[in-house]
Write a protein that holds these residues in place. Structure first.
Motif, PDB file in Angstrom:
ATOM      1  N   ALA A 134      75.272  11.769  55.796  1.00 26.80           N
ATOM      2  CA  ALA A 134      74.258  11.460  57.044  1.00 26.80           C
ATOM      3  C   ALA A 134      73.333  10.367  56.704  1.00 26.80           C
ATOM      4  CB  ALA A 134      73.588  12.574  57.556  1.00 26.80           C
ATOM      5  N   HIS A 135      73.376   9.930  55.074  1.00 25.88           N
ATOM      6  CA  HIS A 135      72.620   8.935  54.698  1.00 25.88           C
ATOM      7  C   HIS A 135      73.491   7.867  54.218  1.00 25.88           C
ATOM      8  CE1 HIS A 135      69.220  11.867  54.011  1.00 25.88           C
ATOM      9  NE2 HIS A 135      70.016  12.502  53.720  1.00 25.88           N
ATOM     10  N   PRO A 136      73.366   6.600  54.431  1.00 28.08           N
ATOM     11  CA  PRO A 136      74.144   5.814  54.510  1.00 28.08           C
ATOM     12  C   PRO A 136      74.286   5.030  52.888  1.00 28.08           C
ATOM     13  CG  PRO A 136      72.033   4.764  55.116  1.00 28.08           C
ATOM     14  CD  PRO A 136      71.897   6.113  55.385  1.00 28.08           C
ATOM     15  N   ASP A 137      73.517   5.495  52.018  1.00 30.45           N
ATOM     16  CA  ASP A 137      73.731   4.998  50.779  1.00 30.45           C
ATOM     17  C   ASP A 137      74.591   5.767  49.771  1.00 30.45           C
ATOM     18  OD1 ASP A 137      72.100   2.857  51.558  1.00 30.45           O
ATOM     19  OD2 ASP A 137      70.085   3.657  50.937  1.00 30.45           O
ATOM     20  N   TYR A 138      74.962   6.979  49.974  1.00 25.03           N
ATOM     21  CA  TYR A 138      75.791   7.656  49.100  1.00 25.03           C
ATOM     22  C   TYR A 138      77.121   7.152  48.966  1.00 25.03           C
ATOM     23  CZ  TYR A 138      71.786  10.693  48.608  1.00 25.03           C
ATOM     24  OH  TYR A 138      70.439  11.416  48.305  1.00 25.03           O
ATOM     25  N   CYS A 139      77.718   7.052  47.816  1.00 25.37           N
ATOM     26  CA  CYS A 139      79.195   7.005  47.603  1.00 25.37           C
ATOM     27  C   CYS A 139      79.879   8.436  47.551  1.00 25.37           C
ATOM     28  CB  CYS A 139      79.658   5.951  46.593  1.00 25.37           C
ATOM     29  SG  CYS A 139      81.400   6.042  45.948  1.00 25.37           S
ATOM     30  N   ALA A 140      80.752   8.845  47.953  1.00 27.67           N
ATOM     31  CA  ALA A 140      81.260  10.203  47.635  1.00 27.67           C
ATOM     32  C   ALA A 140      82.768  10.396  47.022  1.00 27.67           C
ATOM     33  CB  ALA A 140      81.272  10.967  49.084  1.00 27.67           C
ATOM     34  N   HIS A 141      82.799  11.305  46.377  1.00 28.73           N
ATOM     35  CA  HIS A 141      84.166  11.547  45.637  1.00 28.73           C
ATOM     36  C   HIS A 141      84.464  12.752  45.874  1.00 28.73           C
ATOM     37  CE1 HIS A 141      83.660   8.524  42.222  1.00 28.73           C
ATOM     38  NE2 HIS A 141      83.009   7.940  43.159  1.00 28.73           N
ATOM     39  N   THR A 165      84.940   7.725  49.300  1.00 28.69           N
ATOM     40  CA  THR A 165      84.571   7.017  50.685  1.00 28.69           C
ATOM     41  C   THR A 165      83.576   6.302  50.232  1.00 28.69           C
ATOM     42  OG1 THR A 165      84.420   7.256  52.802  1.00 28.69           O
ATOM     43  CG2 THR A 165      83.243   8.790  51.315  1.00 28.69           C
ATOM     44  N   ARG A 166      82.980   5.154  50.688  1.00 32.62           N
ATOM     45  CA  ARG A 166      82.305   4.040  50.628  1.00 32.62           C
ATOM     46  C   ARG A 166      81.923   3.657  49.076  1.00 32.62           C
ATOM     47  NH1 ARG A 166      77.103   7.226  53.543  1.00 32.62           N
ATOM     48  NH2 ARG A 166      77.848   7.468  55.740  1.00 32.62           N
ATOM     49  N   PRO A 167      82.959   3.201  48.422  1.00 36.66           N
ATOM     50  CA  PRO A 167      82.572   2.543  47.188  1.00 36.66           C
ATOM     51  C   PRO A 167      81.897   1.578  47.186  1.00 36.66           C
ATOM     52  CG  PRO A 167      84.871   2.339  47.755  1.00 36.66           C
ATOM     53  CD  PRO A 167      84.278   3.349  49.243  1.00 36.66           C
ATOM     54  N   ASN A 168      80.940   1.417  46.516  1.00 35.34           N
ATOM     55  CA  ASN A 168      80.284   0.108  46.464  1.00 35.34           C
ATOM     56  C   ASN A 168      81.038  -0.753  45.138  1.00 35.34           C
ATOM     57  OD1 ASN A 168      78.842   0.687  43.790  1.00 35.34           O
ATOM     58  ND2 ASN A 168      78.050   1.992  45.469  1.00 35.34           N
ATOM     59  N   PRO A 169      80.571  -2.267  45.122  1.00 35.38           N
ATOM     60  CA  PRO A 169      81.108  -2.948  44.005  1.00 35.38           C
ATOM     61  C   PRO A 169      81.000  -2.535  42.686  1.00 35.38           C
ATOM     62  CG  PRO A 169      80.497  -4.397  45.567  1.00 35.38           C
ATOM     63  CD  PRO A 169      80.146  -2.921  46.011  1.00 35.38           C
ATOM     64  N   VAL A 170      79.876  -2.074  42.379  1.00 34.64           N
ATOM     65  CA  VAL A 170      79.565  -1.568  41.223  1.00 34.64           C
ATOM     66  C   VAL A 170      80.320  -0.287  40.800  1.00 34.64           C
ATOM     67  CG1 VAL A 170      77.602  -0.509  39.722  1.00 34.64           C
ATOM     68  CG2 VAL A 170      77.190  -2.542  40.937  1.00 34.64           C
ATOM     69  N   GLU A 171      80.588   0.663  41.856  1.00 33.41           N
ATOM     70  CA  GLU A 171      81.171   1.761  41.417  1.00 33.41           C
ATOM     71  C   GLU A 171      82.600   1.722  41.486  1.00 33.41           C
ATOM     72  OE1 GLU A 171      81.858   6.030  41.389  1.00 33.41           O
ATOM     73  OE2 GLU A 171      80.179   4.597  40.805  1.00 33.41           O
ATOM     74  N   LEU A 172      83.282   0.652  42.003  1.00 35.59           N
ATOM     75  CA  LEU A 172      84.620   0.316  41.942  1.00 35.59           C
ATOM     76  C   LEU A 172      84.825  -0.236  40.523  1.00 35.59           C
ATOM     77  CD1 LEU A 172      85.255  -1.581  45.365  1.00 35.59           C
ATOM     78  CD2 LEU A 172      86.246   0.642  44.453  1.00 35.59           C
ATOM     79  N   GLY A 173      83.795  -0.965  40.100  1.00 29.21           N
ATOM     80  CA  GLY A 173      84.062  -1.793  38.706  1.00 29.21           C
ATOM     81  C   GLY A 173      83.932  -0.359  37.688  1.00 29.21           C
ATOM     82  N   PHE A 205      89.237   6.834  51.439  1.00 32.66           N
ATOM     83  CA  PHE A 205      89.118   7.451  52.731  1.00 32.66           C
ATOM     84  C   PHE A 205      88.038   7.153  53.567  1.00 32.66           C
ATOM     85  CE2 PHE A 205      86.903  10.765  50.597  1.00 32.66           C
ATOM     86  CZ  PHE A 205      86.207  11.400  51.655  1.00 32.66           C
ATOM     87  N   HIS A 206      87.895   7.152  54.639  1.00 30.59           N
ATOM     88  CA  HIS A 206      86.851   6.991  55.641  1.00 30.59           C
ATOM     89  C   HIS A 206      86.989   8.243  56.758  1.00 30.59           C
ATOM     90  CE1 HIS A 206      86.739   2.874  54.473  1.00 30.59           C
ATOM     91  NE2 HIS A 206      88.186   3.010  54.395  1.00 30.59           N
ATOM     92  N   ALA A 207      85.623   8.831  56.584  1.00 29.17           N
ATOM     93  CA  ALA A 207      85.505   9.915  57.329  1.00 29.17           C
ATOM     94  C   ALA A 207      83.898  10.543  57.322  1.00 29.17           C
ATOM     95  CB  ALA A 207      86.376  11.393  56.956  1.00 29.17           C
ATOM     96  N   SER A 208      83.529  11.372  58.155  1.00 30.09           N
ATOM     97  CA  SER A 208      82.217  11.782  58.071  1.00 30.09           C
ATOM     98  C   SER A 208      82.183  13.345  57.875  1.00 30.09           C
ATOM     99  CB  SER A 208      81.524  11.632  59.415  1.00 30.09           C
ATOM    100  OG  SER A 208      82.347  12.308  60.649  1.00 30.09           O
TER     101      SER A 208
END
Length: 272
Positions: free
Chosen positions: A102-109, A119-127, A139-142
Motif C-alpha cells: 500500500a506504500h509505493p516505496d517498499y521493494c518486497a522479497h 517485486t518493485r526492485p529498484n536499481p540499487v537493490e538490483l545491484g 513478479f508484479h502483484a498487490s
C-alpha cells in the motif's frame, strides 16, 4: 572445545564484494579437517548459497549443513534436504505483503523454501542482489494469492531509511493478530519470519541433531537478526562493523571487519 561455527553471511563472513577471502577459505578448510563444522546461518534461502558452498567445499556433502531463512529451515547439503522447517502462515504473509504494498516505496522479497520472488526492485537493490549472486524471479502483484498453497519461509521489505523499516514493523504489529519474528538486516531490510523462529534456536536444534551441545557452538554475526544466536550459543562473536547491540551481546568483539578475514581472526584469537 568448540565443534561448530555458525556464521551470518552478509556483512559478517562475506566481504563487501560478496566473496569470502582466500585466507578465510583456507582457515575454514583447516577447521573442517580438525572436525569443526562451519555452517552458514543466514536469512537467505539455501538455494542462493550453493556457489558459496562450492567455495567452502561443502556443497552436496552429507553431514554438512546450511541454516536458512533466519532459522526457518535447516538443510543437509547432501541433497539439499530440509531436515527442520517452519513456514509463515499464508494468511499472515499475505496481510503483511498487502500492508507494505500500500506504500509505493517498499521493494518486497517473498521467500518460498526453494526460490526468491521480488517485486518493485529498484536499481540499487538490483545491484545488491547481483553482487550477492541471488537468483530471483520478478513478479508484479498487490497480494500473494498466486502463492496460495505454497509454503512461504518469510517476507522481507527493502527501504533505505531505517525509520521507514521501523514504521512497517510497527504497522504490522498494530494491524495483524499474529506476532511474527521481526528483525532488521544488511542495513536495508525489515524481515518477517514465523513466530518463534530465530537463528539461535536453529543452531541449537542442529547441534542437538548431530550431537553438539550449545556451549560447543560459536556464532559470528553483525546485525539484529544475529542477536539470538550471539546470545544463545557458547560464544557469540561480533565483527568490528557490527551494530552496537550485537557488540554488547557478544562475548568477543573482533578487531577486524567483514573485509579483513574475520574467520581467520577468530580462529587466531581462540587458537583453533
Amino acid at each position: 572445545m568448540y565443534k561448530m561455527i555458525v556464521s551470518d553471511l552478509d556483512e559478517s563472513l562475506l566481504k563487501d564484494d560478496g566473496s569470502v577471502s582466500a585466507r578465510d577459505l583456507e582457515t575454514i578448510a583447516r577447521l573442517k579437517r580438525q572436525g569443526i563444522k562451519f555452517v552458514p546461518n543466514t536469512g537467505r534461502g539455501f538455494a542462493s548459497v550453493q556457489r558459496l558452498l562450492d567455495d567452502l567445499g561443502t556443497r552436496g556433502e552429507a553431514g554438512q549443513y546450511v541454516i536458512s531463512y533466519n532459522g526457518g529451515a535447516v538443510v543437509d547439503n547432501a541433497h539439499n534436504e530440509i531436515v527442520l522447517a517452519k513456514p509463515l502462515p499464508f494468511e499472515v504473509a499475505d496481510q503483511i505483503f498487502q500492508l507494505a504494498m500500500a506504500h509505493p516505496d517498499y521493494c518486497a522479497h517473498v521467500y518460498t523454501f526453494h526460490h526468491v520472488y521480488v517485486t518493485r526492485p529498484n536499481p540499487v537493490e538490483l545491484g545488491y542482489l547481483a553482487n550477492r549472486q541471488v537468483a530471483f524471479t520478478e513478479f508484479h502483484a498487490s497480494d500473494l494469492q498466486d502463492f496460495a498453497g505454497r509454503d512461504i519461509a518469510k517476507v522481507i521489505f527493502q527501504h533505505p531509511e531505517m525509520k521507514m523499516r521501523e514504521a512497517l514493523r510497527d504497522e504490522v504489529a498494530k494491524t495483524i493478530d499474529y506476532q511474527p519474528t521481526v528483525s532488521f538486516s544488511s542495513n536495508r531490510y525489515v524481515e518477517f519470519n514465523p513466530a518463534g523462529i530465530d537463528k539461535g534456536d536453529a543452531a541449537i536444534a542442529l547441534g542437538a541433531r548431530i550431537g553438539i551441545a550449545p556451549d560447543e557452538i560459536i556464532a559470528l554475526g553483525d546485525n539484529s537478526n544475529d542477536l539470538s544466536m550471539i546470545r544463545k550459543v557458547g560464544l557469540g562473536v561480533a565483527v568490528a562493523n557490527a551494530i552496537p547491540a550485537v557488540k554488547e551481546a557478544a562475548g568477543l568483539v573482533l578487531d577486524v571487519t567483514n573485509n579483513e578475514d574475520p574467520v581467520t581472526a577468530l580462529a587466531t584469537k581462540l587458537r583453533l
